[in-house]
Design a protein around this motif. Structure first.
Motif, mmCIF file in Angstrom:
data_model
loop_
_atom_site.group_PDB
_atom_site.id
_atom_site.type_symbol
_atom_site.label_atom_id
_atom_site.label_comp_id
_atom_site.label_asym_id
_atom_site.label_seq_id
_atom_site.Cartn_x
_atom_site.Cartn_y
_atom_site.Cartn_z
ATOM 1 N N ARG A 259 50.958 -2.178 24.246
ATOM 2 C CA ARG A 259 50.769 -3.460 23.578
ATOM 3 C C ARG A 259 51.958 -4.396 23.812
ATOM 4 N NH1 ARG A 259 50.050 -1.606 18.928
ATOM 5 N NH2 ARG A 259 47.780 -1.376 19.039
ATOM 6 N N THR A 260 53.172 -3.843 23.941
ATOM 7 C CA THR A 260 54.356 -4.704 24.092
ATOM 8 C C THR A 260 54.280 -5.562 25.349
ATOM 9 O OG1 THR A 260 55.695 -3.151 22.828
ATOM 10 C CG2 THR A 260 56.863 -4.705 24.243
ATOM 11 N N PRO A 261 54.104 -4.974 26.553
ATOM 12 C CA PRO A 261 54.001 -5.851 27.733
ATOM 13 C C PRO A 261 52.746 -6.718 27.725
ATOM 14 C CG PRO A 261 53.575 -3.581 28.348
ATOM 15 C CD PRO A 261 54.074 -3.562 26.939
ATOM 16 N N LEU A 262 51.636 -6.164 27.180
ATOM 17 C CA LEU A 262 50.417 -6.975 27.131
ATOM 18 C C LEU A 262 50.611 -8.186 26.224
ATOM 19 C CD1 LEU A 262 47.608 -4.262 26.958
ATOM 20 C CD2 LEU A 262 48.054 -5.856 28.825
ATOM 21 N N THR A 263 51.320 -8.001 25.125
ATOM 22 C CA THR A 263 51.576 -9.139 24.222
ATOM 23 C C THR A 263 52.420 -10.197 24.910
ATOM 24 O OG1 THR A 263 51.458 -7.657 22.319
ATOM 25 C CG2 THR A 263 52.552 -9.776 22.003
ATOM 26 N N ALA A 264 53.439 -9.748 25.654
ATOM 27 C CA ALA A 264 54.288 -10.708 26.368
ATOM 28 C C ALA A 264 53.490 -11.443 27.431
ATOM 29 C CB ALA A 264 55.470 -9.975 26.992
ATOM 30 N N ILE A 265 52.713 -10.701 28.205
ATOM 31 C CA ILE A 265 51.910 -11.337 29.268
ATOM 32 C C ILE A 265 50.918 -12.323 28.656
ATOM 33 C CG2 ILE A 265 50.174 -10.883 31.036
ATOM 34 C CD1 ILE A 265 51.600 -8.235 31.593
ATOM 35 N N ARG A 266 50.262 -11.912 27.578
ATOM 36 C CA ARG A 266 49.277 -12.802 26.947
ATOM 37 C C ARG A 266 49.953 -14.050 26.378
ATOM 38 N NH1 ARG A 266 45.012 -11.089 22.138
ATOM 39 N NH2 ARG A 266 44.065 -13.164 21.897
ATOM 40 N N GLY A 267 51.127 -13.870 25.747
ATOM 41 C CA GLY A 267 51.818 -15.025 25.182
ATOM 42 C C GLY A 267 52.222 -16.037 26.246
ATOM 43 N N TYR A 268 52.804 -15.549 27.340
ATOM 44 C CA TYR A 268 53.195 -16.472 28.407
ATOM 45 C C TYR A 268 51.973 -17.073 29.084
ATOM 46 C CZ TYR A 268 58.130 -15.294 28.126
ATOM 47 O OH TYR A 268 59.428 -15.150 27.706
ATOM 48 N N ALA A 269 50.907 -16.291 29.225
ATOM 49 C CA ALA A 269 49.695 -16.850 29.840
ATOM 50 C C ALA A 269 49.111 -17.962 28.968
ATOM 51 C CB ALA A 269 48.668 -15.726 30.045
ATOM 52 N N GLU A 270 49.102 -17.785 27.640
ATOM 53 C CA GLU A 270 48.611 -18.837 26.755
ATOM 54 C C GLU A 270 49.521 -20.066 26.801
ATOM 55 O OE1 GLU A 270 48.414 -16.982 22.982
ATOM 56 O OE2 GLU A 270 46.461 -16.001 23.335
ATOM 57 N N THR A 285 59.124 -18.016 33.844
ATOM 58 C CA THR A 285 57.988 -17.395 33.157
ATOM 59 C C THR A 285 57.265 -16.418 34.085
ATOM 60 O OG1 THR A 285 57.702 -19.362 31.790
ATOM 61 C CG2 THR A 285 55.833 -17.860 31.957
ATOM 62 N N GLY A 286 57.104 -16.805 35.354
ATOM 63 C CA GLY A 286 56.452 -15.897 36.314
ATOM 64 C C GLY A 286 57.229 -14.611 36.499
ATOM 65 N N ARG A 287 58.576 -14.743 36.556
ATOM 66 C CA ARG A 287 59.377 -13.527 36.707
ATOM 67 C C ARG A 287 59.237 -12.614 35.484
ATOM 68 N NH1 ARG A 287 62.905 -17.330 39.122
ATOM 69 N NH2 ARG A 287 64.002 -17.653 37.142
ATOM 70 N N THR A 288 59.186 -13.211 34.299
ATOM 71 C CA THR A 288 59.023 -12.403 33.082
ATOM 72 C C THR A 288 57.674 -11.701 33.061
ATOM 73 O OG1 THR A 288 60.443 -13.944 31.867
ATOM 74 C CG2 THR A 288 59.024 -12.484 30.566
ATOM 75 N N VAL A 289 56.626 -12.464 33.407
ATOM 76 C CA VAL A 289 55.282 -11.861 33.445
ATOM 77 C C VAL A 289 55.231 -10.751 34.488
ATOM 78 C CG1 VAL A 289 52.865 -12.307 33.996
ATOM 79 C CG2 VAL A 289 54.138 -13.914 32.569
ATOM 80 N N HIS A 295 56.304 -3.148 34.320
ATOM 81 C CA HIS A 295 56.490 -2.164 33.250
ATOM 82 C C HIS A 295 55.165 -1.521 32.876
ATOM 83 C CE1 HIS A 295 57.605 -1.387 28.774
ATOM 84 N NE2 HIS A 295 57.581 -0.271 29.479
ATOM 85 N N LEU A 296 54.152 -2.342 32.733
ATOM 86 C CA LEU A 296 52.820 -1.829 32.393
ATOM 87 C C LEU A 296 52.285 -0.932 33.510
ATOM 88 C CD1 LEU A 296 50.526 -1.979 30.323
ATOM 89 C CD2 LEU A 296 49.663 -3.979 31.536
ATOM 90 N N ASP A 297 52.524 -1.325 34.761
ATOM 91 C CA ASP A 297 52.060 -0.523 35.894
ATOM 92 C C ASP A 297 52.753 0.838 35.924
ATOM 93 O OD1 ASP A 297 50.604 -0.341 38.545
ATOM 94 O OD2 ASP A 297 52.684 -0.050 39.204
ATOM 95 N N ARG A 298 54.057 0.866 35.651
ATOM 96 C CA ARG A 298 54.765 2.150 35.616
ATOM 97 C C ARG A 298 54.224 3.046 34.510
ATOM 98 N NH1 ARG A 298 59.306 -1.150 36.362
ATOM 99 N NH2 ARG A 298 59.778 -1.009 34.136
ATOM 100 N N LEU A 299 53.953 2.449 33.359
ATOM 101 C CA LEU A 299 53.436 3.230 32.247
ATOM 102 C C LEU A 299 52.069 3.830 32.583
ATOM 103 C CD1 LEU A 299 53.816 4.171 29.352
ATOM 104 C CD2 LEU A 299 52.796 2.027 28.578
ATOM 105 N N VAL A 300 51.189 3.031 33.152
ATOM 106 C CA VAL A 300 49.858 3.528 33.532
ATOM 107 C C VAL A 300 49.978 4.591 34.619
ATOM 108 C CG1 VAL A 300 47.642 2.878 34.537
ATOM 109 C CG2 VAL A 300 48.689 1.418 32.813
#
Length: 481
Positions: A259-270, A285-289, A295-300
């Motif tokens: 949820r942490t990276p997804l929340t960040a990605i969603r917030g910057y996308a919005e 913003t692109g670098r952060t996303v 991070h999400l890819d490594r976790l998966v």
């Protein structure tokens, strides 16, 4: 596009297979009764094989003794009479004996009064000697008792043996055999009831476990085998409860990490969609996303690797590896990363090669994972050390790879659960920087699949130390032999 992993979904409405229909002939009760009946029947037959010959010999001995007594009586009756004279008493005695199926032979002057006696018996009695035993009389086996009388006379009694004792003894077997079978049925029923009850209890407990009841426990009762079954089921229930508790905690922690990276990605996308971020802030913003996506890819990837780790088709390509060169390659990557955050990075390796037999890609994955964990918790100025050395004096003994740091380290309790999924993550979440809780579990699983072992301990630098022992090159073993 990269191939997406496939996930097998359960079929709706499917469940555990139904137990097979119970057939009466296959139940424990029937089998116990049959076994005990067979044992009782065999016992009766064995006893009969031993007892019947003894009983028959005893009966024949009694018959022989009775015949001998009758022969003595006949001799006494005939001895008091004059030779070649028979009175009424003697004739009456002979008739009584023949009514008892006892043949009477009178011997006068060395000759029997009628045929049937073997010549040897006649000669022996005529010679003044007694006869006792079994002989062929008239072509039939018979008990023979002969007594000599004065003057070369004598009397011989013969009783056919036939199969009377055998038939009598065998006919008497049906009662003990029937009693043995009845005892077998009763014993089988009692035994089956005694054995089936704890087994039924265990089956009921297993069914409740399958239904999700982890609080079920089976009473422990003798015999030892049933008690072992109860202990095993109770241990299984406790292990399932512990495992499911850890799984829930693990899923909670993983869901938080996802949820942490997804929340960040969603917030910057919005923010980008709403135009909140101006043109100058788009690259940052692109670098952060991108970082959060990585991070999400490594976790998966870690989750998929853990899921596949115990599978038989997990890809491994073991071969000869120089651990000294592997440490040098890792140093080129990690020295810059450590320097960027003010962490000294040091490699301790001998000048000579350290041979091992492992998958170079997988062991590099293990080393990178351990270094990333160390770099996450080490404060600026504290060291991170990558050490390599031989496991023994023999080049074929394998090698050791060690990652040490000067971070906060672990307690002795932490070392016991260091390689369990999410255990340290659960303990230190909110206390210190933690990862997903999968890295150490993945490293331990990879090392085990590579034929080595990994241990956690305390580092001389003050933090944690992870030591990986890898097997030696089998080619070197054959060469040295």
């Amino acid at each position: 596009m990269p191939e997406q992993p496939t996930i097998a979904l359960p079929v709706i409405g499917s469940g555990p297979p139904a137990p097979p229909r119970r057939r009466f002939a296959h139940t424990l009760t029937v089998r116990a009764v049959l076994v005990t009946c067979a044992v009782a029947l065999v016992s009766v037959l064995v006893t009969a094989l031993v007892a019947v010959p003894l009983a028959v010999r005893g009966a024949e001995r009694r018959d022989q003794e009775a015949l001998a007594a009758q022969t003595r009586l006949a001799a006494e009756v005939l001895r008091v009479r004059a030779a070649r004279q028979r009175d009424t008493a003697g004739d009456r005695l002979i008739r009584q004996l023949r009514q008892q199926q006892i043949e009477v032979y009178l011997i006068r002057a060395g000759q029997a009064d009628h045929a049937g006696l073997p010549p040897q018996v006649v000669k022996r009695v005529a010679a003044g000697r007694d006869v006792s035993g079994r002989r062929l009389v008239g072509g039939e086996r018979a008990l023979v008792e002969g007594r000599a009388l004065p003057g070369g006379d004598g009397v011989v009694l013969a009783r056919p043996t036939r199969n009377g004792p055998w038939r009598q003894v065998l006919l008497s077997l049906w009662l003990p055999m029937l009693a043995g079978l009845a005892a077998g049925v009763a014993a089988g029923l009692l035994l089956a009831r005694r054995l089936a009850r704890p087994i039924r209890n265990a089956a009921a407990a297993a069914a409740r476990l399958r239904a999700g009841d982890r609080a079920v426990r089976v009473p422990v009762e003798p015999p030892d085998e049933v008690a072992d079954l109860a202990y095993a089921l109770n241990g299984l229930a406790a292990a399932l409860a512990t495992s499911e508790g850890r799984q829930r905690e693990f899923l909670l922690s993983v869901s938080h990490e996802l949820r942490t990276p997804l929340t960040a990605i969603r917030g910057y996308a919005e923010a980008l969609a709403d135009g909140v971020i101006d043109a100058d802030g788009v690259p940052a913003t692109g670098r952060t996303v991108l970082a959060e996506a990585e991070h999400l890819d490594r976790l998966v990837s870690d989750l998929l690797a853990l899921a596949r780790l115990e599978a038989a088709d997990f890809p491994l390509e073991p071969g000869p590896v120089d651990l000294t060169r592997l440490a040098a390659d890792a140093a080129r990557t990690w020295s810059d990363r450590c320097a960027a955050v003010g962490v000294p990075f040091r490699v301790e390796a001998p000048d000579a090669p350290v041979p091992a037999y492992t998958d170079p890609g997988r062991i590099r994955q293990v080393v990178d994972g351990l270094l990333e964990n160390a770099l996450r918790v080490v404060p600026p100025g504290a060291p991170v050390v990558l050490a390599v050395r031989a496991a023994g004096a023999d080049p074929a003994s394998g090698g050791l790879v060690e990652v040490r740091d000067g971070g906060p380290g672990f307690t002795d309790d932490d070392l016991a659960v260091a390689f369990e999924r999410g255990a340290l993550h659960q303990r230190y979440r909110g206390v210190r920087k933690v990862g997903s809780g999968l890295g150490l579990a993945l490293a331990a699983g990879l090392v085990r699949r590579l034929g080595g072992d990994i241990t956690a301990g305390h580092a001389p630098e003050g933090g944690a130390a992870f030591t990986v022992r890898l097997p030696g090159d089998p080619y070197l073993t054959r060469t040295s032999a």
